[in-house]
Design a protein around this motif. Structure first.
Motif, short mmCIF file in Angstrom:
data_model
loop_
_atom_site.label_atom_id
_atom_site.label_comp_id
_atom_site.label_asym_id
_atom_site.label_seq_id
_atom_site.Cartn_x
_atom_site.Cartn_y
_atom_site.Cartn_z
N MET A 298 1.13 -1.72 -0.44
CA MET A 298 -0.46 -0.40 0.21
C MET A 298 0.66 1.10 0.50
N LEU A 299 2.28 1.15 0.19
CA LEU A 299 3.16 2.71 0.12
C LEU A 299 3.63 2.42 -0.87
N PHE A 300 3.55 3.84 -1.51
CA PHE A 300 3.72 4.30 -2.72
C PHE A 300 4.00 6.10 -2.90
N SER A 301 5.40 6.16 -3.39
CA SER A 301 6.14 8.18 -3.41
C SER A 301 6.90 7.88 -4.66
N GLY A 302 6.89 9.09 -5.40
CA GLY A 302 7.03 8.96 -6.78
C GLY A 302 8.13 10.57 -7.13
N GLU A 303 9.05 11.32 -7.81
CA GLU A 303 9.51 12.04 -8.01
C GLU A 303 10.37 12.39 -9.51
N PRO A 304 10.67 13.82 -9.91
CA PRO A 304 11.64 13.12 -10.92
C PRO A 304 12.96 13.15 -10.12
N LEU A 305 12.80 12.64 -11.80
CA LEU A 305 14.85 11.80 -11.61
C LEU A 305 15.25 12.57 -12.36
N GLU A 306 15.51 13.29 -13.44
CA GLU A 306 16.75 13.45 -14.48
C GLU A 306 15.79 14.28 -15.44
N PRO A 307 16.52 14.82 -16.03
CA PRO A 307 16.48 15.28 -17.81
C PRO A 307 16.17 13.92 -18.98
N TRP A 308 15.16 13.41 -19.65
CA TRP A 308 15.64 13.10 -20.28
C TRP A 308 16.39 13.56 -21.38
N GLY A 309 17.23 12.22 -21.91
CA GLY A 309 18.41 12.27 -23.16
C GLY A 309 17.80 12.94 -24.75
N PRO A 310 18.65 12.74 -25.61
CA PRO A 310 17.74 13.10 -26.97
C PRO A 310 17.95 12.41 -27.56
N GLY A 311 17.59 10.95 -27.09
CA GLY A 311 16.35 9.86 -27.29
C GLY A 311 14.74 10.19 -27.60
N PRO A 312 14.48 8.73 -27.72
CA PRO A 312 13.09 8.56 -27.85
C PRO A 312 12.66 8.55 -25.80
N ARG A 313 11.96 8.96 -26.20
CA ARG A 313 11.26 8.84 -24.50
C ARG A 313 10.00 7.52 -24.49
N GLU A 314 10.27 6.62 -23.45
CA GLU A 314 9.42 5.25 -23.47
C GLU A 314 9.30 5.02 -21.49
N SER A 315 8.28 5.12 -21.18
CA SER A 315 7.36 5.03 -20.02
C SER A 315 7.93 3.47 -19.81
N ARG A 316 8.65 2.77 -18.81
CA ARG A 316 8.20 1.45 -18.16
C ARG A 316 8.24 0.97 -17.49
N VAL A 317 6.95 0.15 -17.13
CA VAL A 317 6.65 -0.13 -15.35
C VAL A 317 6.26 -1.62 -15.36
N VAL A 318 7.07 -2.47 -13.93
CA VAL A 318 7.53 -3.92 -13.90
C VAL A 318 6.34 -3.54 -11.78
N PHE A 319 5.50 -4.57 -12.99
CA PHE A 319 4.58 -4.88 -11.03
C PHE A 319 5.32 -6.16 -10.79
N ILE A 320 5.35 -7.32 -8.90
CA ILE A 320 6.23 -8.11 -9.37
C ILE A 320 4.79 -8.91 -8.00
N GLY A 321 3.95 -9.75 -7.91
CA GLY A 321 3.54 -9.90 -7.35
C GLY A 321 2.46 -11.42 -7.19
N ARG A 322 1.28 -11.81 -7.17
CA ARG A 322 0.59 -12.67 -7.13
C ARG A 322 -0.73 -12.50 -7.74
N ASN A 323 -0.41 -13.97 -8.88
CA ASN A 323 -2.08 -13.47 -9.17
C ASN A 323 -2.20 -12.04 -10.74
N LEU A 324 -1.46 -11.49 -11.13
CA LEU A 324 -1.05 -10.84 -11.42
C LEU A 324 -1.86 -10.88 -13.40
N ASP A 325 -2.26 -10.09 -13.82
CA ASP A 325 -2.83 -10.08 -15.21
C ASP A 325 -2.57 -9.07 -15.81
N ALA A 326 -1.83 -9.45 -16.65
CA ALA A 326 -0.76 -8.50 -17.72
C ALA A 326 -1.87 -7.78 -18.45
#
Length: 340
Positions: A298-326
């Protein structure tokens, strides 16, 4: 005058292995080490459970030489990619390669430490080049009691228990999230599993000197053989809980921050007990910086990291858990796409 029988200094490169269950704070500790030890030459090996990597990107920004970070994905270091660990270490430490003061291995949160440690004793070439300095276990003070008490299917080990039992050093992390009574209860449980390993309390991987975990020469093969006599038997196989899986998502379309926040909040409220770990690097519409988030139950946090480089921008998300539906998770991510 030195005695003729005095042992020669051990010239092998020390290897520190960071272990600990999902979300305990291993990457935070690794970033601290690399930030405070910038004068030392360390190679880093990062292992993630799923096929989509996040942690290596959160570490590379701390190190100038990206070639010194090696990523092992789509398998757990204690089983399917263990041969990769030997291969990478032998390549790093081969004669003629650049000098290293040490190697740090960050394992997946689902790793059983025994097979990882075994690598340093069954590979005849590697054991002449490297020595296992310490197994450092990072413990999440808020969630560890639930993880230790979790019942596994028959024949499947509880990785959280193994990680504590095999530890040479224990870092009781995230102590700011619980009260003193809870901490005492956690420490008593940890001591029931491992009476010998020195233990310190910490917050966000800070509050102790790094010489508590680096260069300590703490790993003892004799101690491990007393605890697990068949430790050097390569025929033994580690079995994971098949109900625990990893889902990796990608998106090149910019995301709407309000929609993402609503999605993740609802996801944790409805399925938080089954989501052991989530983390991501997001491309948010209208923002020039990468946005990093992570969560444990239930704990969640987020923050800006660093500027994107000149290349393409792509979001990446990973979940690890039980009975996940992709498919469902991917559809929910797509619902967060920003409108043109």
């Amino acid at each position: 005058m030195a005695s003729q029988t005095e042992a020669a200094p051990d010239a092998r490169v020390p290897v520190t292995v960071l272990i600990g269950y999902l979300g305990a704070g291993k990457t935070t500790l690794l970033n601290r080490i690399l930030t405070e030890k910038q004068g030392a030459a360390y190679a880093v090996i990062v292992n993630e459970f799923g096929e989509l990597g996040i942690d290596d990107r959160l570490v590379k920004r701390r190190v100038n030489a990206e070639e010194d970070i090696f990523e092992m994905n789509n398998g757990c270091i204690c089983c399917t990619v263990r041969a990769d660990l030997s291969r990478i270490l032998n390549k790093l430490l081969a004669p003629g390669m650049k000098h290293l003061d040490g190697v740090i291995v960050e394992t997946t949160g689902l790793a059983d430490p025994a097979p990882v440690a075994q690598t340093f004793f069954v590979d005849e070439v590697l054991k002449e080049r490297a020595r296992l300095d310490a197994l450092v276990t990072v413990v999440d003070a808020k969630h560890v009691l639930d993880r230790l008490a979790e019942e596994k299917p028959e024949g499947v080990e509880n990785e959280a228990v193994e990680q504590v039992a095999f530890a040479d050093r224990i870092l009781l992390n995230k102590t700011d999230l619980v009260d003193e009574a809870h901490l005492c209860k956690v420490e008593a449980k940890l001591r029931s599993l491992n009476k010998l390993a020195p233990l310190v309390r910490c917050e966000r991987g800070k509050g102790f000197a790094l010489d508590f975990v680096l260069g300590v020469k703490a790993f003892s093969l004799e101690k491990v053989l007393e605890m697990e006599p068949d430790f050097l038997d390569e025929d033994g196989e580690h079995q994971h809980d098949d109900t625990i899986t990893s889902v990796g998502l990608r998106a090149t379309t910019p995301l709407d921050m309000v929609s993402v926040n609503g999605w993740l909040t609802e996801l944790l409220a409805s399925r938080g007990q089954d989501i052991f770990r989530m983390k991501g690097i997001l491309h948010i519409q209208g923002q020039d910086d990468k946005f990093v988030f992570q969560g444990v139950h239930m704990l969640f946090s987020g923050e800006p990291l660093e500027p994107w480089g000149p290349g393409p921008r792509e979001s990446r998300v990973v979940f690890i858990g039980r009975n996940l539906d992709a498919a469902t998770l991917n559809s929910e991510l797509e619902s967060c796409y920003a409108r043109a």
